[in-house]
Design an enzyme around this catalytic site. Structure first.
Site, PDB file in Angstrom:
ATOM      1  N   ASP A  36      52.378  37.594  43.152  1.00  0.00           N
ATOM      2  CA  ASP A  36      51.085  38.226  43.394  1.00  0.00           C
ATOM      3  C   ASP A  36      50.429  37.591  44.620  1.00  0.00           C
ATOM      4  O   ASP A  36      50.566  36.397  44.856  1.00  0.00           O
ATOM      5  CB  ASP A  36      50.131  38.021  42.195  1.00  0.00           C
ATOM      6  N   ASP A  79      41.125  32.974  43.634  1.00  0.00           N
ATOM      7  CA  ASP A  79      42.210  32.396  42.829  1.00  0.00           C
ATOM      8  C   ASP A  79      42.358  30.912  43.170  1.00  0.00           C
ATOM      9  O   ASP A  79      42.507  30.055  42.304  1.00  0.00           O
ATOM     10  CB  ASP A  79      43.568  33.034  43.177  1.00  0.00           C
ATOM     11  N   GLU A  91      49.497  29.359  36.601  1.00  0.00           N
ATOM     12  CA  GLU A  91      50.102  30.522  37.242  1.00  0.00           C
ATOM     13  C   GLU A  91      50.232  30.296  38.742  1.00  0.00           C
ATOM     14  O   GLU A  91      51.138  30.819  39.381  1.00  0.00           O
ATOM     15  CB  GLU A  91      49.248  31.778  37.002  1.00  0.00           C
ATOM     16  N   GLU A  92      49.330  29.521  39.304  1.00  0.00           N
ATOM     17  CA  GLU A  92      49.297  29.346  40.753  1.00  0.00           C
ATOM     18  C   GLU A  92      50.206  28.239  41.267  1.00  0.00           C
ATOM     19  O   GLU A  92      50.163  27.918  42.447  1.00  0.00           O
ATOM     20  CB  GLU A  92      47.855  29.090  41.223  1.00  0.00           C
ATOM     21  N   ASP A 113      45.864  30.204  33.343  1.00  0.00           N
ATOM     22  CA  ASP A 113      45.848  31.215  34.401  1.00  0.00           C
ATOM     23  C   ASP A 113      44.435  31.126  34.954  1.00  0.00           C
ATOM     24  O   ASP A 113      43.475  31.547  34.305  1.00  0.00           O
ATOM     25  CB  ASP A 113      46.137  32.606  33.809  1.00  0.00           C
ATOM     26  N   LEU A 155      42.584  32.528  37.284  1.00  0.00           N
ATOM     27  CA  LEU A 155      41.751  33.721  37.480  1.00  0.00           C
ATOM     28  C   LEU A 155      42.592  34.965  37.232  1.00  0.00           C
ATOM     29  O   LEU A 155      43.212  35.501  38.155  1.00  0.00           O
ATOM     30  CB  LEU A 155      41.172  33.731  38.896  1.00  0.00           C
ATOM     31  N   ASP A 156      42.602  35.385  35.985  1.00  0.00           N
ATOM     32  CA  ASP A 156      43.415  36.542  35.628  1.00  0.00           C
ATOM     33  C   ASP A 156      42.668  37.828  35.960  1.00  0.00           C
ATOM     34  O   ASP A 156      41.467  37.925  35.747  1.00  0.00           O
ATOM     35  CB  ASP A 156      43.717  36.492  34.129  1.00  0.00           C
ATOM     36  N   GLU A 182      49.528  33.566  29.382  1.00  0.00           N
ATOM     37  CA  GLU A 182      48.875  34.858  29.106  1.00  0.00           C
ATOM     38  C   GLU A 182      49.197  35.303  27.672  1.00  0.00           C
ATOM     39  O   GLU A 182      48.313  35.427  26.828  1.00  0.00           O
ATOM     40  CB  GLU A 182      49.336  35.938  30.109  1.00  0.00           C
TER      41      GLU A 182
HETATM   42  P1  AFP Z   1      46.348  39.798  38.663  1.00  0.00           P
HETATM   43  O1  AFP Z   1      45.698  38.508  38.213  1.00  0.00           O
HETATM   44  O2  AFP Z   1      47.356  39.598  39.727  1.00  0.00           O
HETATM   45  O3  AFP Z   1      45.358  40.873  38.988  1.00  0.00           O
HETATM   46  O4  AFP Z   1      47.216  40.334  37.420  1.00  0.00           O
HETATM   47  C1  AFP Z   1      46.546  40.735  36.313  1.00  0.00           C
HETATM   48  C2  AFP Z   1      47.492  41.015  35.192  1.00  0.00           C
HETATM   49  O5  AFP Z   1      48.473  40.036  35.075  1.00  0.00           O
HETATM   50  C3  AFP Z   1      46.711  41.155  33.879  1.00  0.00           C
HETATM   51  O6  AFP Z   1      45.421  40.649  33.938  1.00  0.00           O
HETATM   52  C4  AFP Z   1      46.641  42.631  33.621  1.00  0.00           C
HETATM   53  O7  AFP Z   1      46.691  42.939  32.265  1.00  0.00           O
HETATM   54  C5  AFP Z   1      47.822  43.162  34.342  1.00  0.00           C
HETATM   55  O8  AFP Z   1      48.124  42.245  35.385  1.00  0.00           O
HETATM   56  C6  AFP Z   1      47.543  44.505  34.946  1.00  0.00           C
HETATM   57  O9  AFP Z   1      48.703  44.963  35.503  1.00  0.00           O
HETATM   58  P2  AFP Z   1      48.841  46.444  36.103  1.00  0.00           P
HETATM   59  O10 AFP Z   1      48.002  46.480  37.323  1.00  0.00           O
HETATM   60  O11 AFP Z   1      50.310  46.524  36.375  1.00  0.00           O
HETATM   61  O12 AFP Z   1      48.405  47.410  35.046  1.00  0.00           O
END
Ligand code: AFP
Length: 345
Positions: A64, A70, A93-94, A115, A117-118, A282
């Site tokens: 990502d 982040d 995660e980072e 994680d 900043l999810d 997660e």
């Molecule tokens: P990011 O932190 O890179 O935005 O990823 C978020 C994530 O891991 C999680 O929070 C969401 O449930 C999922 O990705 C969303 O994924 P999609 O965009 O593929 O639906």
């Protein structure tokens, strides 16, 4: 003023006191984490006022793009947690590798997974995002943490939770004695009890999945999603779709309102299914919380908390939420195996 005067620190302490052998270490660890979260919450709330949006131009270990916020969240948590003497290692995660505790600081008996900043791809749109954490006892006896301390099963967690940076900032956590939610009261800077003993409804009326991925779903998921969309008032169908794309926000809604959240593997190449969500920071913590709230979490064929990590950034398919809804999904998996013989019980 807050309606409850019970702070999260006091609550954690009281939960720890239920264990006569407790040393207060876990309380200290979680206390340090809440301080980091307050700093992150402040930065998130400043939003467009600060020059913190945008990408750093680098990708993290799971591919990502790393956004500036982040990085701020990662550094904030690391700096809040590296010197307290509670931890022997961290996994984020980072960071591709296990994060050691600097030599100058004492090593503790816990490992922290997080994680920072999810949901960070949602930052610019002012959508709720969060920090997820999971705590394990170390398995090695002393000194620096080892890889063995980090490759764990969710069922071994001693605590897990998340901070939600939404219309208010919250912490939701469990130490295996139920799930509790606290809301940050900005006037005093404390997390106050707002959601006492959270219980997920046994059955819900929402499903939450990225429907844009439908072409890659396996047969059980395809059939299950068709099922929840069919009209059958006797079983409360059709369900309504809710999907934010920010796990903490989608999970929090599912926890409170019930229903089911799904992130199945991508079966575009049936020989090599590709799950997205990460096990250690997660799926495992969210599954622990969901079970503690009376819900369930499964890969379709296995209880999520029984999965043993084989590497720090393992990904697994996950379906979690109201118990009855998750059981129906599992039944679809048993009846329509993705690959012949694979999922039959
Ligand atoms: P990011 O932190 O890179 O935005 O990823 C978020 C994530 O891991 C999680 O929070 C969401 O449930 C999922 O990705 C969303 O994924 P999609 O965009 O593929 O639906």
């Amino acid at each position: 003023m807050p309606k409850s005067m019970l702070t999260v620190q006091r609550h954690i302490l009281e939960q720890e006191r239920a264990h006569p052998q407790a040393t207060g270490d876990l309380t200290g660890l979680l206390w340090d984490l809440t301080i980091a979260a307050k700093v992150i919450s402040y930065q998130v709330n400043r939003g467009g006022l600060a020059d913190i949006f945008g990408e750093t131009g680098q990708a993290n270990v799971t591919g990502d793009l790393v956004r500036r916020l982040d990085r701020i969240a990662q550094d904030t948590i690391y700096r809040a947690m590296d010197h307290g003497g509670h931890l022997c290692a961290m996994v984020s995660e980072e960071s591709p590798e296990m994060i050691p505790i600097p030599a100058k600081y004492p090593k503790g008996k816990y490992v922290l997974f997080y994680d920072p900043l999810d949901g960070s791809s949602n930052i610019e749109a002012n959508v709720s995002i969060g920090t997820i954490f999971s705590v394990h006892h170390r398995v090695s006896s002393s000194g620096d943490g080892t890889l063995e301390d980090c490759l764990r099963k969710g069922s071994e967690q001693v605590a897990a939770g998340y901070f939600l940076y939404g219309s208010s900032t919250m912490i939701v956590y469990t130490t295996g004695q139920g799930v509790y939610g606290f809301t940050l009261e900005p006037s005093v800077g404390e997390f106050m009890l707002s959601h006492d003993r959270i219980l997920t409804p046994p059955k819900g009326k929402y499903y939450s999945i990225n429907e844009g991925n439908a072409a890659g779903w396996d047969e059980p998921t395809r059939r299950y999603i068709e099922y929840v969309k069919q009209k059958d008032p006797a079983t409360g169908r059709p369900y309504s779709l809710r999907y934010i794309g920010s796990l903490v926000a989608d999970f929090h809604r599912t926890l409170l309102y019930g229903g089911v959240f799904l992130y199945p593997a991508d079966y575009s190449n049936p020989e090599k299914p590709k799950p997205k969500l990460r096990l250690l920071y997660e799926v495992a913590p969210m599954s622990f919380i969901m079970e503690q709230a009376g819900g369930a979490a499964t890969t379709g064929s296995r209880r999520a908390l029984d999965i043993q990590a084989t590497s720090l950034h393992d990904r697994v398919p996950i379906v979690m939420g109201s118990k009855q809804d998750v059981e129906i999904y599992e039944k679809f998996c048993a009846d329509f195996p993705s690959r012949p013989g694979e999922r039959k019980k």
